[in-house]
Design a protein around this motif. Structure first.
Motif, PDB file in Angstrom:
ATOM      1  N   ARG A 119       0.844  -1.207   0.000  1.00 19.90           N
ATOM      2  CA  ARG A 119       0.000   0.000   0.000  1.00 19.90           C
ATOM      3  C   ARG A 119       0.872   1.247   0.000  1.00 19.90           C
ATOM      4  N   LYS A 120       1.893   1.238   0.866  1.00 16.12           N
ATOM      5  CA  LYS A 120       2.812   2.390   0.938  1.00 16.12           C
ATOM      6  C   LYS A 120       3.448   2.675  -0.418  1.00 16.12           C
ATOM      7  N   ALA A 121       3.906   1.624  -1.071  1.00 18.77           N
ATOM      8  CA  ALA A 121       4.568   1.771  -2.370  1.00 18.77           C
ATOM      9  C   ALA A 121       3.594   2.304  -3.418  1.00 18.77           C
ATOM     10  N   MET A 122       2.360   1.807  -3.406  1.00 18.00           N
ATOM     11  CA  MET A 122       1.370   2.234  -4.404  1.00 18.00           C
ATOM     12  C   MET A 122       0.971   3.694  -4.180  1.00 18.00           C
ATOM     13  N   VAL A 123       0.834   4.074  -2.900  1.00 16.27           N
ATOM     14  CA  VAL A 123       0.501   5.463  -2.580  1.00 16.27           C
ATOM     15  C   VAL A 123       1.655   6.371  -3.018  1.00 16.27           C
ATOM     16  N   ALA A 124       2.890   5.971  -2.712  1.00 16.75           N
ATOM     17  CA  ALA A 124       4.067   6.769  -3.084  1.00 16.75           C
ATOM     18  C   ALA A 124       4.127   6.950  -4.600  1.00 16.75           C
ATOM     19  N   ASP A 125       3.812   5.891  -5.322  1.00 12.22           N
ATOM     20  CA  ASP A 125       3.823   5.904  -6.782  1.00 12.22           C
ATOM     21  C   ASP A 125       2.806   6.918  -7.318  1.00 12.22           C
ATOM     22  N   MET A 126       1.594   6.915  -6.742  1.00 11.17           N
ATOM     23  CA  MET A 126       0.544   7.847  -7.181  1.00 11.17           C
ATOM     24  C   MET A 126       0.891   9.291  -6.836  1.00 11.17           C
ATOM     25  N   LEU A 127       1.426   9.500  -5.633  1.00  4.42           N
ATOM     26  CA  LEU A 127       1.825  10.858  -5.219  1.00  4.42           C
ATOM     27  C   LEU A 127       2.842  11.403  -6.217  1.00  4.42           C
ATOM     28  N   ASP A 128       3.744  10.528  -6.627  1.00  6.49           N
ATOM     29  CA  ASP A 128       4.797  10.889  -7.553  1.00  6.49           C
ATOM     30  C   ASP A 128       4.231  11.176  -8.937  1.00  6.49           C
ATOM     31  N   ARG A 129       3.395  10.260  -9.390  1.00  8.99           N
ATOM     32  CA  ARG A 129       2.818  10.352 -10.736  1.00  8.99           C
ATOM     33  C   ARG A 129       2.006  11.638 -10.920  1.00  8.99           C
ATOM     34  N   PHE A 130       1.341  12.064  -9.846  1.00  4.25           N
ATOM     35  CA  PHE A 130       0.477  13.247  -9.939  1.00  4.25           C
ATOM     36  C   PHE A 130       1.138  14.512  -9.365  1.00  4.25           C
ATOM     37  N   ASN A 131       2.433  14.388  -9.090  1.00  2.38           N
ATOM     38  CA  ASN A 131       3.185  15.548  -8.566  1.00  2.38           C
ATOM     39  C   ASN A 131       2.558  16.149  -7.317  1.00  2.38           C
ATOM     40  N   ILE A 132       2.134  15.296  -6.403  1.00  2.89           N
ATOM     41  CA  ILE A 132       1.505  15.805  -5.180  1.00  2.89           C
ATOM     42  C   ILE A 132       2.218  15.282  -3.928  1.00  2.89           C
ATOM     43  N   VAL A 133       3.465  14.903  -4.088  1.00  4.16           N
ATOM     44  CA  VAL A 133       4.242  14.393  -2.947  1.00  4.16           C
ATOM     45  C   VAL A 133       4.251  15.417  -1.809  1.00  4.16           C
ATOM     46  N   GLY A 134       4.434  16.682  -2.187  1.00 10.50           N
ATOM     47  CA  GLY A 134       4.497  17.742  -1.176  1.00 10.50           C
ATOM     48  C   GLY A 134       3.179  17.970  -0.454  1.00 10.50           C
ATOM     49  N   LYS A 135       2.100  17.402  -0.975  1.00 10.96           N
ATOM     50  CA  LYS A 135       0.772  17.623  -0.380  1.00 10.96           C
ATOM     51  C   LYS A 135       0.319  16.433   0.475  1.00 10.96           C
ATOM     52  N   LYS A 136       1.165  15.411   0.599  1.00 11.29           N
ATOM     53  CA  LYS A 136       0.675  14.143   1.145  1.00 11.29           C
ATOM     54  C   LYS A 136       0.111  14.221   2.561  1.00 11.29           C
ATOM     55  N   ASP A 137       0.609  15.161   3.363  1.00  9.18           N
ATOM     56  CA  ASP A 137       0.145  15.254   4.754  1.00  9.18           C
ATOM     57  C   ASP A 137      -0.891  16.361   4.963  1.00  9.18           C
ATOM     58  N   LEU A 138      -1.348  16.955   3.856  1.00  4.47           N
ATOM     59  CA  LEU A 138      -2.377  17.993   3.965  1.00  4.47           C
ATOM     60  C   LEU A 138      -3.767  17.372   3.954  1.00  4.47           C
ATOM     61  N   PHE A 139      -4.730  18.109   4.455  1.00  4.92           N
ATOM     62  CA  PHE A 139      -6.130  17.677   4.419  1.00  4.92           C
ATOM     63  C   PHE A 139      -6.800  18.331   3.200  1.00  4.92           C
ATOM     64  N   PRO A 140      -7.881  17.728   2.687  1.00  2.38           N
ATOM     65  CA  PRO A 140      -8.514  18.268   1.477  1.00  2.38           C
ATOM     66  C   PRO A 140      -8.813  19.767   1.555  1.00  2.38           C
ATOM     67  N   SER A 141      -9.221  20.247   2.724  1.00  2.00           N
ATOM     68  CA  SER A 141      -9.583  21.669   2.848  1.00  2.00           C
ATOM     69  C   SER A 141      -8.388  22.595   2.621  1.00  2.00           C
ATOM     70  N   GLN A 142      -7.187  22.040   2.671  1.00  2.00           N
ATOM     71  CA  GLN A 142      -5.977  22.849   2.473  1.00  2.00           C
ATOM     72  C   GLN A 142      -5.515  22.860   1.011  1.00  2.00           C
ATOM     73  N   LEU A 143      -6.275  22.199   0.152  1.00  2.00           N
ATOM     74  CA  LEU A 143      -5.892  22.094  -1.259  1.00  2.00           C
ATOM     75  C   LEU A 143      -6.804  22.949  -2.131  1.00  2.00           C
ATOM     76  N   SER A 144      -6.292  23.353  -3.298  1.00  2.00           N
ATOM     77  CA  SER A 144      -7.141  24.028  -4.291  1.00  2.00           C
ATOM     78  C   SER A 144      -8.065  22.990  -4.934  1.00  2.00           C
ATOM     79  N   GLY A 145      -9.055  23.485  -5.672  1.00  2.00           N
ATOM     80  CA  GLY A 145      -9.981  22.575  -6.363  1.00  2.00           C
ATOM     81  C   GLY A 145      -9.264  21.640  -7.321  1.00  2.00           C
ATOM     82  N   GLY A 146      -8.341  22.214  -8.093  1.00  2.07           N
ATOM     83  CA  GLY A 146      -7.610  21.387  -9.057  1.00  2.07           C
ATOM     84  C   GLY A 146      -6.817  20.289  -8.371  1.00  2.07           C
TER      85      GLY A 146
END
Length: 220
Positions: A119-146
């Protein structure tokens, strides 16, 4: 054949009358297609998507998905089917507010009996693929719509579904974000993922390989 709907009817009873949400819908979808469902508000587009995604039942007709008779199996078996093969992307993102980005992504994998390390590896892969590694510990309310929509798509994809169902996936985004999301869908489709999207936008619909038009619950 990925799925086939035969003479699907869905209705609600109101004041002693049947109001049809879907009327005699017939649809066959091959693996690897990219289908756009269009039609005015209230034409049954989202209802159709929910029926295909097994979130909604129907009153008459037959639904076959990967040679399984969806209309004839119990709810528990149906839920297992869609968790295994279908990913959803919604206009309103539908992320879980109390979970971080990383935890939102991991959610679908918990149903699938993956080990913690996988699971960890798959999540890391997706974070990487979508360029959202830096957002991994944020909650949805802290993100833009996009960003929320990117997380929504990453979550839909993480379990390698055969089918992505997208309901107005760019509806809450500005045009540039919307275009990025559509290009992403096109790329996924090129990689072999079957996509059915509901859209009001001619431009978004043109990304698909064919268009299904609905009016008053019927295919026109």
């Amino acid at each position: 054949m990925l799925l086939k709907l035969n003479s699907i009817y869905k209705w609600v009873n109101s004041g002693g009358q049947r109001i049809f949400l879907l009327k005699d819908i017939n649809l066959s979808v091959e693996e690897g297609e990219f289908i756009s469902v269009m039609g005015p508000s209230g034409s049954g587009k989202s209802t159709l998507l929910n029926v295909i995604g097994m979130l909604d039942g129907f009153d008459e007709g037959e639904y076959h998905f990967l040679d399984k008779s969806v209309h004839a199996i119990k709810e528990k078996r149906r839920a297992a089917l869609y968790k295994e093969y279908i990913g959803f992307v919604f206009q309103a993102y539908h992320l879980i507010d109390e979970l971080t980005v990383k935890e939102n992504l991991e959610m679908p994998l918990l149903y699938k009996k993956y080990k913690g390390t996988e699971r960890k590896a798959m999540v890391a892969d997706m974070l990487d693929r979508f360029n959202i590694v830096g957002k991994k510990d944020l909650f949805p309310s802290q993100l833009s719509g996009g960003q929320q929509q990117l997380v929504g798509i990453a979550r839909a994809l993480i379990g390698n579904p055969k089918l992505i169902l997208a309901d107005e996936p760019t509806g809450n985004l500005n045009s540039q974000q919307g275009e990025e999301i559509m290009d992403l869908f096109k790329q996924l489709n090129n990689d072999g993922v079957t996509i059915i999207q509901v859209t009001h936008s001619e431009k978004n619909a043109s990304y698909g390989s064919r268009i299904v038009n609905l009016l008053d619950g019927r295919s026109v």
